[in-house]
Write a protein that holds these residues in place. Structure first.
Motif, mmCIF file in Angstrom:
data_model
loop_
_atom_site.group_PDB
_atom_site.id
_atom_site.type_symbol
_atom_site.label_atom_id
_atom_site.label_comp_id
_atom_site.label_asym_id
_atom_site.label_seq_id
_atom_site.Cartn_x
_atom_site.Cartn_y
_atom_site.Cartn_z
ATOM 1 N N GLU A 282 0.970 -1.204 0.005
ATOM 2 C CA GLU A 282 -0.006 0.098 -0.057
ATOM 3 C C GLU A 282 0.851 1.408 -0.044
ATOM 4 O OE1 GLU A 282 -3.209 0.746 0.281
ATOM 5 O OE2 GLU A 282 -3.661 -1.312 -0.546
ATOM 6 N N PRO A 283 0.338 2.481 -0.522
ATOM 7 C CA PRO A 283 1.075 3.563 -0.506
ATOM 8 C C PRO A 283 1.386 4.020 1.094
ATOM 9 C CG PRO A 283 -0.602 3.780 -1.682
ATOM 10 C CD PRO A 283 -0.716 2.563 -1.296
ATOM 11 N N ASN A 284 2.752 4.425 1.344
ATOM 12 C CA ASN A 284 3.141 4.818 2.640
ATOM 13 C C ASN A 284 3.713 3.507 3.432
ATOM 14 O OD1 ASN A 284 3.127 7.225 2.445
ATOM 15 N ND2 ASN A 284 0.847 7.344 3.231
ATOM 16 N N ASP A 285 3.499 2.028 2.851
ATOM 17 C CA ASP A 285 4.442 1.218 3.368
ATOM 18 C C ASP A 285 5.903 1.069 3.017
ATOM 19 O OD1 ASP A 285 1.897 -0.064 4.305
ATOM 20 O OD2 ASP A 285 1.847 -1.785 2.540
ATOM 21 N N PHE A 286 6.623 0.525 3.945
ATOM 22 C CA PHE A 286 7.873 0.506 3.912
ATOM 23 C C PHE A 286 8.397 -0.831 3.497
ATOM 24 C CE2 PHE A 286 7.465 4.629 6.301
ATOM 25 C CZ PHE A 286 8.327 5.300 5.738
ATOM 26 N N ILE A 287 9.433 -0.949 2.531
ATOM 27 C CA ILE A 287 10.044 -2.256 2.252
ATOM 28 C C ILE A 287 11.445 -2.636 2.625
ATOM 29 C CG2 ILE A 287 10.481 -3.663 0.256
ATOM 30 C CD1 ILE A 287 7.462 -2.851 0.614
ATOM 31 N N ILE A 288 11.650 -3.737 3.334
ATOM 32 C CA ILE A 288 13.008 -4.302 3.528
ATOM 33 C C ILE A 288 13.332 -5.189 2.538
ATOM 34 C CG2 ILE A 288 14.488 -5.605 5.202
ATOM 35 C CD1 ILE A 288 12.354 -4.718 7.404
ATOM 36 N N SER A 289 14.620 -4.758 1.691
ATOM 37 C CA SER A 289 14.895 -5.383 0.719
ATOM 38 C C SER A 289 16.321 -6.109 0.727
ATOM 39 C CB SER A 289 14.920 -4.566 -0.616
ATOM 40 O OG SER A 289 16.069 -3.752 -0.543
ATOM 41 N N LEU A 290 16.591 -6.730 -0.131
ATOM 42 C CA LEU A 290 18.049 -7.352 0.020
ATOM 43 C C LEU A 290 19.031 -6.470 -0.003
ATOM 44 C CD1 LEU A 290 17.858 -10.252 -2.657
ATOM 45 C CD2 LEU A 290 17.453 -10.446 -0.114
#
Length: 415
Positions: A282-290
């Motif tokens: 969703e907009p304003n979610d944060f993503i932890i990526s590699l």
């Protein structure tokens, strides 16, 4: 701008006309190639031979070792992987110190009919299009190198050109160094501005207290320190039928894979299997990526779905996403995140269990917004100055190259 008295056609496009007293020569006639004496050494083996002798690779010093293969005046010319099509960067180098060279750079002894410095200048002006085998990492083979055509004035003129260009190029390089140092200072100021604002706020009169959290230090007395999971939940909501596939990029943030392909000018294959496991964003979610170990967490401004390998963080009440956008990209937070793992390497898998180990500040919403607005404006101001200076740097590099090219091709006379 003084010219020579008479010119003749060289029949080489990048050279054009040259003074009538100059010759056109293939490189083979002014060099002795010493490539057979090169010895590549693997990184693991170089660990046991560390010293102060430069170890040269394709276009730069890649290490230092304790002994030399060569100890004489030489010219080094990139063989593969050198920036042959970027004339603002050198591919040839004048060497007067002991060195070790691997098999990614040609080692050339200059014959008595040529001046080594002049040869370096002219090799950095060559148009390499007809000499490079693009199928093999922009490789300049030895046979192609030998065929390179260069303008060759009398030796006395070569030396005058070298002396003239040494002075000109040194002045330009000094100016470049000043501007590059200024960019470094501005980048440091940007980092300090972000770190200070997200951990100390922007109210200079605020009373502070010791948070007892190492990465935060002293914080304003109206801030509270809370567990990360008090402000963010891990979302396990799966992909919606209409979701576009998203990419988490340190360069562009969270964007659709279609946009990513367009920006990068290459095509990637969109996933068509296992999509049921992808996570809804969703907009304003944060993503932890590699890559979060290197560049922090990314905020999404668009809905879509992300690969199941990544972690989706959904803000709870009391979170202003624009403030946490800055906090999660701040160097101090990233360092704190790195300390939650036993080791750090490129592409390490960062999990929710790492995220919850770093306490976060709970700040009044209006103050979060003030900090975010301040950082949006201040970083934009600094970025604008950096962009202007960077443009000046590129123009100076182009000017330096034009000065070199005009002199070594005889368009400008040197007395």
């Amino acid at each position: 701008m003084k010219k020579y008295s008479d010119y003749k056609n060289s029949s080489v496009p990048w050279i054009g006309e040259i003074p009538t007293t100059w010759n056109l020569s293939q490189l083979r006639y002014v060099i002795e190639c010493l490539d057979g004496k090169r010895v590549p050494v693997e990184l693991s083996l170089r660990a046991d031979m560390q010293g102060n002798i430069p170890y040269w690779g394709a276009g730069n010093i890649v290490d230092y070792v304790d002994k030399a293969l060569f100890d004489e005046e030489l010219v080094l010319l990139g063989e593969d992987g050198a920036p042959f099509f970027d004339h603002t960067r050198p591919v040839a180098f004048h060497i007067t110190e002991p060195i070790w060279a691997n098999n990614h750079i040609h080692v050339l002894r200059i014959k008595e009919n040529a001046d080594p410095k002049y040869i370096v200048y002219v090799l950095n002006a060559v148009d390499y299009k007809e000499y490079i085998n693009g199928a093999i990492l922009n490789k300049l083979t030895q046979s192609a190198m030998n065929r390179i055509k260069i303008p060759l004035p009398p030796l006395s003129v070569q030396k005058k050109i070298s002396k003239h260009l040494d002075k000109k190029v040194a002045a330009i390089n000094a100016l470049l160094t000043q501007k590059e140092s200024l960019v470094t200072l501005l980048q440091e100021k940007r980092t300090t501005t972000i770190n200070n604002a997200v951990t100390r706020g922007i109210k200079t009169t605020a009373k502070m207290y010791e948070s007892s959290v190492e990465w935060l230090g002293e914080v304003p007395e109206n801030w509270r320190i809370v567990p990360a999971k008090a402000l963010f939940a891990q979302s396990k909501e799966t992909r919606h039928e209409t979701d576009v596939q998203l990419t988490a990029s340190q360069k562009y943030g969270i964007i659709s894979q279609e946009d990513y392909m367009e920006k990068q000018s290459y095509k990637i294959v969109l996933a068509d299997k296992g999509l049921e496991n992808w996570k809804h964003v969703e907009p304003n979610d944060f993503i932890i990526s590699l890559r979060s170990f290197q560049g922090g967490l990314e905020i999404s401004y668009i809905p879509g779905c992300i690969t199941w390998h990544y972690i989706v963080l959904r803000p709870k009440a009391g979170v202003e996403p624009e403030y946490f956008k800055w906090l999660f990209k701040s160097p101090r937070y990233i360092q704190a995140l790195q300390r939650t793992a036993n080791f750090i390497r490129d592409g390490q898998d960062l999990r929710f269990s790492n995220f919850v180990q770093v306490p976060l500040p709970l700040i009044p919403m209006d103050e979060q917004k003030e900090i975010a607005e301040y950082l949006n404006k201040e970083t934009a101001r600094i970025d604008s100055i950096i962009a202007d200076i960077t443009e000046q740097i590129e123009k100076l590099k182009e000017y330096r190259q034009s000065v070199i090219s005009e002199v070594v091709t005889g368009k400008v006379a040197v007395e």
